[in-house]
Design a protein around this motif. Structure first.
Motif, PDB file in Angstrom:
ATOM      1  N   ASP A   1       0.845  -1.190   0.000  1.00  0.00           N
ATOM      2  CA  ASP A   1       0.000   0.000   0.000  1.00  0.00           C
ATOM      3  C   ASP A   1       0.878   1.237   0.000  1.00  0.00           C
ATOM      4  O   ASP A   1       1.775   1.353   0.825  1.00  0.00           O
ATOM      5  N   LEU A   2       0.602   2.131  -0.924  1.00  0.00           N
ATOM      6  CA  LEU A   2       1.361   3.374  -0.994  1.00  0.00           C
ATOM      7  C   LEU A   2       0.417   4.551  -0.809  1.00  0.00           C
ATOM      8  O   LEU A   2      -0.748   4.482  -1.168  1.00  0.00           O
ATOM      9  N   GLN A   3       0.964   5.618  -0.254  1.00  0.00           N
ATOM     10  CA  GLN A   3       0.152   6.804  -0.046  1.00  0.00           C
ATOM     11  C   GLN A   3       1.021   8.034  -0.255  1.00  0.00           C
ATOM     12  O   GLN A   3       2.166   8.060   0.173  1.00  0.00           O
ATOM     13  N   GLU A   4       0.473   9.019  -0.943  1.00  0.00           N
ATOM     14  CA  GLU A   4       1.244  10.231  -1.189  1.00  0.00           C
ATOM     15  C   GLU A   4       0.263  11.354  -1.463  1.00  0.00           C
ATOM     16  O   GLU A   4      -0.836  11.130  -1.958  1.00  0.00           O
ATOM     17  N   SER A   5       0.690  12.563  -1.132  1.00  0.00           N
ATOM     18  CA  SER A   5      -0.187  13.661  -1.450  1.00  0.00           C
ATOM     19  C   SER A   5       0.450  14.496  -2.553  1.00  0.00           C
ATOM     20  O   SER A   5       1.644  14.757  -2.540  1.00  0.00           O
ATOM     21  N   PHE A   6      -0.354  14.793  -3.565  1.00  0.00           N
ATOM     22  CA  PHE A   6       0.107  15.564  -4.723  1.00  0.00           C
ATOM     23  C   PHE A   6      -0.346  17.004  -4.565  1.00  0.00           C
ATOM     24  O   PHE A   6      -1.551  17.260  -4.538  1.00  0.00           O
ATOM     25  N   ALA A   7       0.592  17.927  -4.505  1.00  0.00           N
ATOM     26  CA  ALA A   7       0.187  19.337  -4.475  1.00  0.00           C
ATOM     27  C   ALA A   7      -0.565  19.649  -5.770  1.00  0.00           C
ATOM     28  O   ALA A   7      -0.271  19.084  -6.821  1.00  0.00           O
ATOM     29  N   VAL A   8      -1.534  20.525  -5.655  1.00  0.00           N
ATOM     30  CA  VAL A   8      -2.380  20.810  -6.816  1.00  0.00           C
ATOM     31  C   VAL A   8      -1.558  21.338  -7.988  1.00  0.00           C
ATOM     32  O   VAL A   8      -1.807  20.987  -9.139  1.00  0.00           O
ATOM     33  N   ASP A   9      -0.512  22.126  -7.715  1.00  0.00           N
ATOM     34  CA  ASP A   9       0.248  22.688  -8.848  1.00  0.00           C
ATOM     35  C   ASP A   9       1.084  21.626  -9.577  1.00  0.00           C
ATOM     36  O   ASP A   9       1.521  21.856 -10.696  1.00  0.00           O
ATOM     37  N   ARG A  10       1.266  20.457  -8.960  1.00  0.00           N
ATOM     38  CA  ARG A  10       1.956  19.377  -9.682  1.00  0.00           C
ATOM     39  C   ARG A  10       1.124  18.821 -10.828  1.00  0.00           C
ATOM     40  O   ARG A  10       1.643  18.153 -11.709  1.00  0.00           O
ATOM     41  N   ILE A  11      -0.168  19.049 -10.769  1.00  0.00           N
ATOM     42  CA  ILE A  11      -1.042  18.546 -11.832  1.00  0.00           C
ATOM     43  C   ILE A  11      -0.898  19.417 -13.079  1.00  0.00           C
ATOM     44  O   ILE A  11      -1.293  19.043 -14.166  1.00  0.00           O
ATOM     45  N   GLU A  12      -0.319  20.604 -12.913  1.00  0.00           N
ATOM     46  CA  GLU A  12      -0.102  21.528 -14.034  1.00  0.00           C
ATOM     47  C   GLU A  12      -1.398  21.838 -14.772  1.00  0.00           C
ATOM     48  O   GLU A  12      -1.483  21.829 -15.980  1.00  0.00           O
TER      49      GLU A  12
END
Ligand code: ZN
Ligand code: ZN
Length: 142
Positions: free
Chosen positions: A14-25
């Motif tokens: 199981d992996l978990q990570e949070s993506f900052a919104v600006d990484r979505i470009e």
């Protein structure tokens, strides 16, 4: 989000990570603005030559109802599955680009404040969720 292929046993990981919104470009606009990072959870298993990652992403956004134009905030979630070949990726898989593309594909397109939003009167602009007006409108089946 990285999968270490050699460490991937039959029980999976199981992996978990949070993506900052600006990484979505993706342009943050007034029409669609994410209020929280994308929380990404992945259940990764290996089946012979395939690595299968079942991914859930959640966040929350602010937007406008596309019928009555009222501001709203809604929880958002997306589920998708990514597969990779261990022949192509014997050591590790970096999934960030695939995740980014899936998030963009799953962005909300047509948001309603509620399923049965009555919208605006096309004659006087009244918000028909809040008030009746004197205009008669045929019920639209859209
Ligand atoms: Zn509405
Ligand atoms: Zn009206």
């Amino acid at each position: 989000m990285k999968i270490l292929v050699r460490q991937l046993g039959p029980e999976g990981v199981d992996l978990q990570e949070s993506f900052a919104v600006d990484r979505i470009e993706m342009a943050q606009t007034d029409v669609l603005r994410f209020l929280q990072p994308f929380e990404i959870k992945a259940k990764v298993v290996r089946a012979q030559d395939e690595i299968v990652a079942k991914i859930t992403s959640t966040s929350r956004f602010a937007s406008f109802c596309s019928r009555c134009l009222e501001e709203l905030e809604q929880d958002w979630s997306a589920r998708f599955t990514l597969t990779f070949s261990t022949k192509e990726y014997p050591e590790f898989v970096e999934m960030d680009e695939e995740i980014r593309q899936e998030l963009i594909l799953n962005l909300p397109v047509r948001v309603l404040c509620r399923e049965d939003c009555k919208g605006l009167c096309i004659d006087c602009g009244a918000n028909l969720n809040k008030q009746a007006c004197q205009h008669q409108h045929a019920v639209k089946n859209s």
